[in-house]
Design an enzyme around this catalytic site. Structure first.
Site, short mmCIF file in Angstrom:
data_model
loop_
_atom_site.label_atom_id
_atom_site.label_comp_id
_atom_site.label_asym_id
_atom_site.label_seq_id
_atom_site.Cartn_x
_atom_site.Cartn_y
_atom_site.Cartn_z
CE1 TYR A 1 -17.17 -8.61 -39.36
CE2 TYR A 1 -17.62 -9.67 -41.47
CZ TYR A 1 -17.26 -9.75 -40.14
OH TYR A 1 -16.98 -10.98 -39.59
NE ARG B 1 -17.65 -5.48 -25.62
CZ ARG B 1 -18.36 -4.97 -26.62
NH1 ARG B 1 -18.40 -3.66 -26.80
NH2 ARG B 1 -19.05 -5.75 -27.44
CE LYS C 1 -24.28 -11.75 -23.39
NZ LYS C 1 -24.25 -11.17 -24.76
CB SER D 1 -21.04 -15.73 -26.67
OG SER D 1 -20.61 -14.56 -27.34
N GLY D 2 -20.18 -17.74 -28.71
CA GLY D 2 -19.87 -17.99 -30.11
C GLY D 2 -18.61 -18.81 -30.35
CB SER E 1 -10.04 -12.72 -40.75
OG SER E 1 -10.52 -11.83 -41.74
CE LYS F 1 -13.93 -9.88 -38.32
NZ LYS F 1 -13.36 -10.52 -37.12
CG ASP G 1 -13.94 -2.49 -25.15
OD1 ASP G 1 -13.31 -3.06 -26.06
OD2 ASP G 1 -14.87 -1.68 -25.36
N GLY H 1 -12.96 -12.31 -26.62
CA GLY H 1 -14.29 -12.61 -27.15
C GLY H 1 -14.71 -14.02 -26.81
#
Length: 332
Positions: A186, A64, A68, A42-43, A172, A190, A93, A39
């Protein structure tokens, strides 16, 4: 007599403070280390990669979207501290096929060496009332948020145990510490990471491998902005009772805690309170950490009851507001 007791307590605390570093893990040296971030395009994931790169690490970014990834690679490379550092991008993925994840981890290790630290940051959030969410939503979030962390961890753990060193980080959420309105899908995905992390830490600690679970609050990321588009009113109002953090701030704390081998990684005073309050049977990294949890538990539980009362009040107000609107519609 009272003065003697107080002096003894102070002396005991000081002794714990001095002894605690002796039993804490040896910090992981990031210069030259191979850090894999899922992941990472980004972020929070991208910011973690930048933070590690600033400290001299070699980075493997996993996500994925290939476009990006390449964009994130260019941004990360601006923060190099020497010309030997490398940013490797792998498009996959991580939640779909374990054998595929295992293969890309092998490719990364062939190019940049054994993985010293894995940061499982791939994830997503979808909110809605329990009866309004499709069953497929629960399956999707469990696949991405839970299995998307299981697969990469499974792929690196054997090598870490053989080398008797390594860090595994599970990102998490504060919603993985308490369940809130709208987060039935969600939060459960987590919360699952916490159980995985506790069990895994007990298995790998004898091999000098340390697990960190990070519980970031609402963070200003593209994923958070997308989540807000469909968030129920109750969920949004509860979320607005706290401020939104910058991803750089969250990333810096996660990297710091992972390097130190801390099991819990929390951000801000609310995060610290939640981690202490929900520690349960979680491992501690130092004697001082355990002592702080014991001392603050009662106070934090009292504060938490006020928070819960406030959240319940928000839900009731929203319910009454909807009931009034329905009455108006019927009489119109």
């Amino acid at each position: 007599m009272l003065l003697l007791a107080a002096a003894s307590l102070v002396a005991f605390v000081l002794l714990l403070y001095m002894v605690s570093p002796l039993i804490s893990p040896k910090p992981l040296a990031l210069p030259g280390a191979h850090v894999v971030v899922t992941g990472g395009s980004s972020g929070i994931g991208k910011c973690i990669a930048i933070e590690c790169y600033k400290q001299g690490a070699f980075i493997t970014l996993v996500a994925r979207n290939e476009d990006k990834l390449l964009q994130a690679k260019k941004e990360i490379e601006k923060h190099s501290i020497n010309d030997k550092q490398v940013v490797l991008c792998i498009s996959v993925d991580v939640s779909q096929d374990y054998s595929q994840v295992e293969n890309v981890i092998k490719q990364a290790q062939e190019k940049l060496g054994p993985v010293d630290m894995l940061v499982n940051c791939a994830g997503m959030s979808l909110s809605g009332k329990f009866e309004d969410l499709e069953v497929s939503t629960f399956e999707r979030l469990m696949s991405i948020n839970y299995l998307g962390s299981v697969y990469p961890s499974r792929a690196v753990i054997a090598t870490m145990k053989e080398r008797r060193m390594g860090r595994v980080v599970f990102v998490s959420s504060q919603a993985g510490q308490l369940g809130l309105f709208g987060y039935t899908a969600y939060s459960s995905s987590k919360f699952a990471l916490r159980g995985l992390a506790e069990a895994l830490q007990m298995e790998v600690k004898p091999y000098n491998v340390y697990v960190t679970v990070a519980y970031p609050p609402d963070t200003d990321t593209p994923g958070f902005a997308k989540e807000n588009q469909t968030k129920p009113l109750e969920t949004r109002l509860i979320s607005e009772t706290t401020s939104v953090c910058k991803p750089e701030q969250v990333a810096k704390q996660i990297v710091k805690d992972a390097v130190q081998g801390n099991f819990n990684s929390s951000i801000g005073s609310d995060g610290y309170m939640l981690s202490s309050l929900t520690c349960g049977m979680a491992p501690v990294t130092s004697i001082m950490e355990g002592l702080q949890q014991v001392v603050t538990m009662g106070l934090f539980r009292t504060i938490a009851l006020f928070y819960l009362g406030s959240f319940d009040s928000i839900v009731r107000r929203c319910m009454m507001q909807k009931a009034k609107l329905e009455t108006v519609d019927k009489t119109a």
